[in-house]
Design an enzyme around this catalytic site. Sequence first.
Site, mmCIF file in Angstrom:
data_model
loop_
_atom_site.group_PDB
_atom_site.id
_atom_site.type_symbol
_atom_site.label_atom_id
_atom_site.label_comp_id
_atom_site.label_asym_id
_atom_site.label_seq_id
_atom_site.Cartn_x
_atom_site.Cartn_y
_atom_site.Cartn_z
ATOM 1 N N ARG A 12 11.257 -1.457 10.884
ATOM 2 C CA ARG A 12 10.056 -1.120 12.090
ATOM 3 C C ARG A 12 10.402 -1.863 13.153
ATOM 4 N NH1 ARG A 12 5.086 0.250 8.868
ATOM 5 N NH2 ARG A 12 4.128 -1.423 10.562
ATOM 6 N N ARG B 112 -9.742 0.258 8.772
ATOM 7 C CA ARG B 112 -8.740 -1.283 9.009
ATOM 8 C C ARG B 112 -10.111 -1.829 9.790
ATOM 9 N NH1 ARG B 112 -3.359 0.493 8.638
ATOM 10 N NH2 ARG B 112 -2.077 -1.675 9.233
ATOM 11 N N ARG C 92 0.063 -9.079 13.719
ATOM 12 C CA ARG C 92 -1.028 -8.474 12.759
ATOM 13 C C ARG C 92 -1.291 -8.891 11.199
ATOM 14 N NH1 ARG C 92 4.019 -5.096 10.669
ATOM 15 N NH2 ARG C 92 2.779 -3.703 9.679
ATOM 16 N N LYS D 231 0.699 -0.590 -0.219
ATOM 17 C CA LYS D 231 -0.576 0.272 0.191
ATOM 18 C C LYS D 231 1.037 1.479 0.317
ATOM 19 C CE LYS D 231 -2.227 -1.419 3.638
ATOM 20 N NZ LYS D 231 -1.054 -2.775 3.775
ATOM 21 N N ARG E 174 11.191 -5.574 5.059
ATOM 22 C CA ARG E 174 11.549 -4.004 4.558
ATOM 23 C C ARG E 174 12.034 -3.066 5.825
ATOM 24 N NH1 ARG E 174 4.806 -1.746 5.513
ATOM 25 N NH2 ARG E 174 5.205 -2.762 7.259
HETATM 26 P P1 ADP Z 1 2.533 -1.774 3.112
HETATM 27 O O1 ADP Z 1 2.364 -0.175 3.123
HETATM 28 O O2 ADP Z 1 1.066 -2.389 2.441
HETATM 29 O O3 ADP Z 1 2.530 -2.596 4.282
HETATM 30 P P2 ADP Z 1 4.518 -1.371 1.816
HETATM 31 O O4 ADP Z 1 4.155 -0.904 0.689
HETATM 32 O O5 ADP Z 1 5.636 -1.198 2.935
HETATM 33 O O6 ADP Z 1 3.415 -2.480 2.655
HETATM 34 O O7 ADP Z 1 5.366 -2.488 0.855
HETATM 35 C C1 ADP Z 1 6.051 -3.846 1.899
HETATM 36 C C2 ADP Z 1 7.393 -3.966 1.268
HETATM 37 O O8 ADP Z 1 7.520 -4.610 0.704
HETATM 38 C C3 ADP Z 1 8.144 -3.336 1.250
HETATM 39 O O9 ADP Z 1 9.807 -3.296 2.016
HETATM 40 C C4 ADP Z 1 8.127 -2.906 -0.025
HETATM 41 O O10 ADP Z 1 9.672 -3.100 -0.626
HETATM 42 C C5 ADP Z 1 8.240 -4.451 -0.429
HETATM 43 N N1 ADP Z 1 6.858 -4.399 -1.500
HETATM 44 C C6 ADP Z 1 6.190 -3.698 -2.226
HETATM 45 N N2 ADP Z 1 5.344 -4.499 -2.703
HETATM 46 C C7 ADP Z 1 6.185 -4.835 -3.761
HETATM 47 C C8 ADP Z 1 5.820 -6.413 -5.044
HETATM 48 N N3 ADP Z 1 4.483 -6.092 -5.717
HETATM 49 N N4 ADP Z 1 7.391 -6.662 -4.474
HETATM 50 C C9 ADP Z 1 8.371 -7.119 -4.076
HETATM 51 N N5 ADP Z 1 8.064 -6.467 -2.742
HETATM 52 C C10 ADP Z 1 7.404 -5.289 -2.302
HETATM 53 P P1 AMP Z 2 1.078 0.447 9.354
HETATM 54 O O1 AMP Z 2 1.766 1.247 8.961
HETATM 55 O O2 AMP Z 2 -0.312 0.220 8.156
HETATM 56 O O3 AMP Z 2 1.280 -1.433 9.217
HETATM 57 O O4 AMP Z 2 0.387 0.705 11.207
HETATM 58 C C1 AMP Z 2 1.048 0.048 11.531
HETATM 59 C C2 AMP Z 2 0.355 -0.113 12.757
HETATM 60 O O5 AMP Z 2 -0.767 1.278 12.812
HETATM 61 C C3 AMP Z 2 -1.218 -0.905 12.705
HETATM 62 O O6 AMP Z 2 -0.404 -1.763 13.091
HETATM 63 C C4 AMP Z 2 -1.756 -0.442 14.569
HETATM 64 O O7 AMP Z 2 -0.920 -0.569 15.085
HETATM 65 C C5 AMP Z 2 -1.979 1.257 13.793
HETATM 66 N N1 AMP Z 2 -2.218 1.518 12.704
HETATM 67 C C6 AMP Z 2 -2.545 2.444 11.708
HETATM 68 N N2 AMP Z 2 -3.960 2.470 10.933
HETATM 69 C C7 AMP Z 2 -4.421 1.902 11.276
HETATM 70 C C8 AMP Z 2 -6.310 2.302 11.809
HETATM 71 N N3 AMP Z 2 -6.795 2.620 10.777
HETATM 72 N N4 AMP Z 2 -6.481 1.740 12.859
HETATM 73 C C9 AMP Z 2 -6.067 1.224 13.991
HETATM 74 N N5 AMP Z 2 -4.594 1.024 14.290
HETATM 75 C C10 AMP Z 2 -3.839 1.868 13.338
#
Ligand code: ADP
Ligand code: AMP
Length: 216
Positions: free
Chosen positions: A160, A88, A171, A13, A127
């Site tokens: 992270r 969410r 999660r 995302k 990541r």
């Molecule tokens: P989200 O925001 O949904 O939690 P991220 O965009 O941070 O996910 O992506 C999670 C990890 O996966 C990051 O390290 C990113 O570089 C990698 N990633 C994202 N999209 C892809 C993909 N299509 N294929 C492989 N790795 C990906």
């Molecule tokens: P994310 O960066 O989207 O993976 O979010 C990291 C953490 O922030 C999650 O595991 C939750 O603890 C909190 N968080 C982010 N967005 C939300 C949401 N919409 N509702 C509740 N908790 C959230």
Amino acid sequence: MKLILLGPPGAGKGTQAKTLVECLSVPQISTGDILRAAVKEGTPMGVKAKGFMDAGELVPDAVVVGIVEERLRKEDCANGFILDGFPRTVPQADALSETLSALNKELDAVVSLEVDTEALVSRLAGRRTCKACGAGYHIEFEPSQQAGICDKCGGELIQRDDDKEETIRNRMSVYLEQTLPLVAYYEKTGVLARVDGMLPIDDVRAAIFDILQVAE
Ligand code: ADP
Ligand code: AMP
């Protein structure tokens, strides 16, 4: 463009939101980023949110709904927004719908990024994020040129706290229980589009542009 990127943690995302922002000229609203900034600053909201985030639990609906309501009223959202990580839960989706009605706005699309659980775990574990500018990387799938150093600003790349294996598992179950129902929720409203998030990053991006019917 008023868009929600829906999907489990690690679906891509944030990665996709960052490239969409450049082309669509609308802001990315990541509740995760907003909450992490509040934790870092030690604001009362950050102090309250930290325990939930460290445990891989969701922060209470009232807190995140308040954040998003305030953010959507800012001037830079006049032409739209990309919501990343919100809603969410069903109550969050209901609250968003009320806020948008009050602002006379309607969602254009909800893009559901679909990725296998095992791939999600390795994406999250690998990541890395730049401590200085927030740019995202993956040690295997999207590596920086020099290990541990951001290509864009030279900042330090960090993992992270909630991307540690034991938190990742929690999660995932929180996602299945509380967030997955939103796929059916938005399917009913007719705005949902599914995208194969297992594809390489550029192909996912192309699929999203296709759905939005805008040129890259
Ligand atoms: P989200 O925001 O949904 O939690 P991220 O965009 O941070 O996910 O992506 C999670 C990890 O996966 C990051 O390290 C990113 O570089 C990698 N990633 C994202 N999209 C892809 C993909 N299509 N294929 C492989 N790795 C990906
Ligand atoms: P994310 O960066 O989207 O993976 O979010 C990291 C953490 O922030 C999650 O595991 C939750 O603890 C909190 N968080 C982010 N967005 C939300 C949401 N919409 N509702 C509740 N908790 C959230």
